[in-house]
Design a protein around this motif. Structure first.
Motif, PDB file in Angstrom:
ATOM      1  N   SER A  54      24.450   0.809   9.497  1.00  0.00           N
ATOM      2  CA  SER A  54      24.755   2.278   9.180  1.00  0.00           C
ATOM      3  C   SER A  54      23.300   2.904   8.610  1.00  0.00           C
ATOM      4  N   ASN A  55      23.346   4.135   8.376  1.00  0.00           N
ATOM      5  CA  ASN A  55      21.905   4.947   7.974  1.00  0.00           C
ATOM      6  C   ASN A  55      22.047   4.711   6.333  1.00  0.00           C
ATOM      7  N   GLU A  56      23.095   4.042   5.749  1.00  0.00           N
ATOM      8  CA  GLU A  56      23.242   3.657   4.435  1.00  0.00           C
ATOM      9  C   GLU A  56      22.839   2.249   3.999  1.00  0.00           C
ATOM     10  N   SER A  57      22.573   1.651   5.298  1.00  0.00           N
ATOM     11  CA  SER A  57      22.082   0.307   4.838  1.00  0.00           C
ATOM     12  C   SER A  57      20.584   0.157   4.235  1.00  0.00           C
ATOM     13  N   GLU A  58      20.483  -0.887   3.211  1.00  0.00           N
ATOM     14  CA  GLU A  58      19.535  -1.026   2.643  1.00  0.00           C
ATOM     15  C   GLU A  58      18.405  -1.224   3.372  1.00  0.00           C
ATOM     16  N   TRP A  59      18.467  -1.918   4.718  1.00  0.00           N
ATOM     17  CA  TRP A  59      17.389  -2.183   5.589  1.00  0.00           C
ATOM     18  C   TRP A  59      16.862  -0.781   6.013  1.00  0.00           C
ATOM     19  N   PHE A  60      17.782   0.197   6.460  1.00  0.00           N
ATOM     20  CA  PHE A  60      17.284   1.438   7.024  1.00  0.00           C
ATOM     21  C   PHE A  60      16.704   2.235   5.791  1.00  0.00           C
ATOM     22  N   ILE A  61      17.317   2.387   4.485  1.00  0.00           N
ATOM     23  CA  ILE A  61      16.536   3.132   3.520  1.00  0.00           C
ATOM     24  C   ILE A  61      15.144   2.525   3.268  1.00  0.00           C
ATOM     25  N   LYS A  62      15.030   1.328   3.345  1.00  0.00           N
ATOM     26  CA  LYS A  62      13.755   0.751   2.934  1.00  0.00           C
ATOM     27  C   LYS A  62      12.768   1.114   4.238  1.00  0.00           C
ATOM     28  N   SER A  63      13.283   0.795   5.403  1.00  0.00           N
ATOM     29  CA  SER A  63      12.296   1.138   6.490  1.00  0.00           C
ATOM     30  C   SER A  63      12.094   2.610   6.723  1.00  0.00           C
ATOM     31  N   SER A  64      12.988   3.583   6.231  1.00  0.00           N
ATOM     32  CA  SER A  64      12.489   4.978   6.370  1.00  0.00           C
ATOM     33  C   SER A  64      11.598   5.261   5.276  1.00  0.00           C
ATOM     34  N   ASN A  65      11.351   4.290   4.346  1.00  0.00           N
ATOM     35  CA  ASN A  65      10.356   4.809   3.194  1.00  0.00           C
ATOM     36  C   ASN A  65       9.119   3.805   3.441  1.00  0.00           C
ATOM     37  N   ARG A  66       8.970   3.364   4.534  1.00  0.00           N
ATOM     38  CA  ARG A  66       7.773   2.400   5.125  1.00  0.00           C
ATOM     39  C   ARG A  66       7.669   1.329   4.221  1.00  0.00           C
TER      40      ARG A  66
END
Length: 582
Positions: free
Chosen positions: A127-139
């Motif tokens: 999901s785009n609400e995954s902690e993984w994705f959120i952190k990845s989108s913030n580099r």
């Protein structure tokens, strides 16, 4: 000599996998696996949504119909943009479905009934609400390359355009822009489902850890969803950019639909098979330790040559059960199929699969129109005979045992993101998966016995007053009772270990023979709408009178009736299981 070898090889490929080698069969090799779409199976708390406790409360139904395992749709924490196929946390149960304590109770009850539990696992994307994705989108340094990120293009008006022409399975570009990273991320499904980057060893290790975590809980296996989409082409082979995919030439596809392109760079990449082999090692390690096989199933919508590679090649292990969509693909032709297509589809899979590997069969799932609606309700028993009495693993989508039909889900109630993405209140029904996901029909009572809620998440299908478990359990003849008869027959050696041979006796009539030593059966079905007469002595060593072991609901024949092998009259849609009298 060469001619003799070819004939021998052709014969071997259509036998049951183990009967000529006296190998002990593992629990899964002849299992009936019952697919449960959890959200629609049984609601235990009255909120209109099915849940884990609801599944636990209905496990007795699986025992009654002869199922060996329950395969659950995704139950991990999710914002439900795609109803669980968009996972936010792989280690946590989705609150709508219950708690880890509910899951433990499910495992306990299933163990008491000797029913295995198999989980659906979606590693291609989160999901785009995954902690993984959120952190990845913030580099974030650790998560920076966990997803597929790429720079876009700037047009003459200063607009940011996607990196290339790739199209999502849900339609439109498979790239979405993330402002805080100033890059596009890839999503082969919905915008809320960003693809993980499996070229990162850290991602691969994390996915293996998730598999191990759930197998350690006691589940008997996992289905790896959309496995052939896991890898995209290596951009380093194209100067650090992702290339455009060529047009498919499909004249019926709009320029923003998935079928408009030939997906040579986003599916069926060679690296996938090596990754599947690595996953299998995780399954095998726990299987060996516990002396219980944890079965790995893989789902790949691809051509047959790619599909059978998932069994593994050479020393490389693959899936125990690479899904076989052959029968579903026949039904995708609409009305343009007959008995010859059925024979071709079955024999083709049996020929292509490796000799010592198990076949598997299915006629539906949560993404396809229900069988009774795709063909005719009167053919439900015939197709259940195929799935349950052909060699190998049988997979039943919930409701097929009672002949459930599609629900009528109006545009105003549509939940499927694939349908909603059409933004079309007329054409949405062509792609909507909701009609096959309506609540299971347990009784003729409120909400078909699925829930006590004022309103269920999808409306109950019409016809539930007659098409439900309770009414079919008490009826003299019903799809439910035919299904139970078939699973009991399936336990006989001829169906578990016996050989297989088939004929299209007429464009409308398909028949196959299963035999072990002197125990011989003929399964024959008329797919046509008119009466047909066939000669079953087309099969070697079939002669005299045959005894009816099972018959379709509307057949005039019943158990122990005798029929002539050389002049069998079949009514429209009639299907029979016959035993050779010795």
């Amino acid at each position: 000599m060469f001619k003799l070898f070819v004939i021998y090889l052709s014969a071997v490929t259509v036998r049951g996998s183990d009967q000529n080698f006296n190998l002990k069969q593992d629990w899964w090799e002849t299992a009936v696996i019952y697919q449960i779409y959890v959200r629609s199976f049984m609601d235990s708390d009255g909120d209109g949504i099915g849940d884990i406790a609801g599944v636990t409360s209905r496990l007795d139904h699986l025992k009654e119909i002869g199922a060996d395992a329950a395969w659950l749709s995704p139950i991990f924490k999710s914002p439900m943009n795609d109803f669980g196929f968009d996972v936010a946390d792989y280690y946590t149960i989705e609150p709508h479905y219950g708690t880890i304590e509910d899951f433990d109770q499910l495992l306990k009850k299933a163990s008491e009934l000797n029913i295995k539990i198999i989980l659906d696992f979606v590693p291609n994307h989160t999901s785009n609400e995954s902690e993984w994705f959120i952190k990845s989108s913030n580099r974030d340094e650790y998560y920076n390359d966990w997803y597929i990120w790429a720079n876009g293009h700037i047009d003459c008006d200063g607009n940011k355009l996607p990196p290339n022409n790739w199209i999502s399975l849900f339609g439109n570009s498979s790239w979405s822009y993330m402002p805080n990273r100033d890059q596009f991320y890839l999503h082969q499904f919905g915008k809320a489902q960003p693809d993980l980057n499996f070229r990162s060893p850290v991602v691969v290790d994390e996915i293996k850890s998730i598999i191990k975590f759930w197998l350690e809980t006691g589940v008997a296996g996992m289905r790896i969803n959309a496995v052939n989409l896991i890898f995209e082409t290596d951009k380093d082979n194209f100067g650090g950019t992702y290339p455009d995919e060529p047009k498919s030439g499909n004249l019926h596809s709009s320029s923003n639909s998935y079928n408009y392109l030939d997906h040579i760079y986003t599916k069926d990449q060679d690296e996938t098979y090596e990754l599947v082999s690595q996953f299998r090692e995780v399954f095998d390690a726990i299987s060996i330790r516990d002396n219980l096989t944890r079965v790995m199933m893989t789902d790949a919508c691809t051509n047959i040559k790619n599909a059978v590679k998932y069994y593994g090649e050479g020393v490389q292990s693959g899936a125990h059960v690479p899904f076989n969509f052959a029968l579903i693909e026949v039904l995708d032709k609409g009305s343009d199929w007959d008995a010859r297509d059925i024979k071709y589809a079955i024999d083709r899979w049996m020929t292509y699969k490796p000799l010592m590997k198990q076949a598997n069969w299915m006629i539906g799932n949560q993404d396809k129109s229900r069988l009774a609606s795709r063909v005719r309700p009167d053919l439900v028993d015939a197709f259940n005979m195929l799935v349950l009495l052909l060699p190998g693993v049988a997979i039943t989508y919930m409701g097929e045992e009672i002949g459930m039909i599609n629900g009528a889900v109006p545009w105003s109630n549509t939940k499927d993101p694939l349908a909603c993405n059409t933004d079309d209140p007329v054409k949405y029904i062509e792609v909507s998966r909701d009609p096959a996901r309506t609540p299971f029909q347990w009784s003729s009572g409120k909400n078909a016995g699925f829930s006590t809620a004022h309103k269920t998440w999808l409306p109950v299908a019409n016809g539930y007053k007659n098409i439900n478990v309770d009414s079919q359990r008490s009826a003299a003849r019903s799809h439910y009772k035919v299904y139970r008869t078939l699973t009991k027959l399936r336990s006989r050696t001829a169906f578990r270990e016996g050989r297989y041979e088939s004929h299209a006796l007429h464009p409308d009539v398909f028949a196959f023979k299963r035999w072990y030593k002197h125990d011989t059966y003929i399964v024959v079905m008329n797919f046509g709408k008119t009466y047909r007469i066939v000669n079953l002595t087309a099969f070697d060593l079939i002669f005299g009178q045959l005894e009816v072991e099972a018959s379709s609901v509307l057949s005039s024949r019943t158990y122990s009736d005798n029929v002539p092998s050389d002049y069998l009259d079949l009514a429209a849609d009639e299907a029979l299981v016959l035993r050779m009298q010795v």
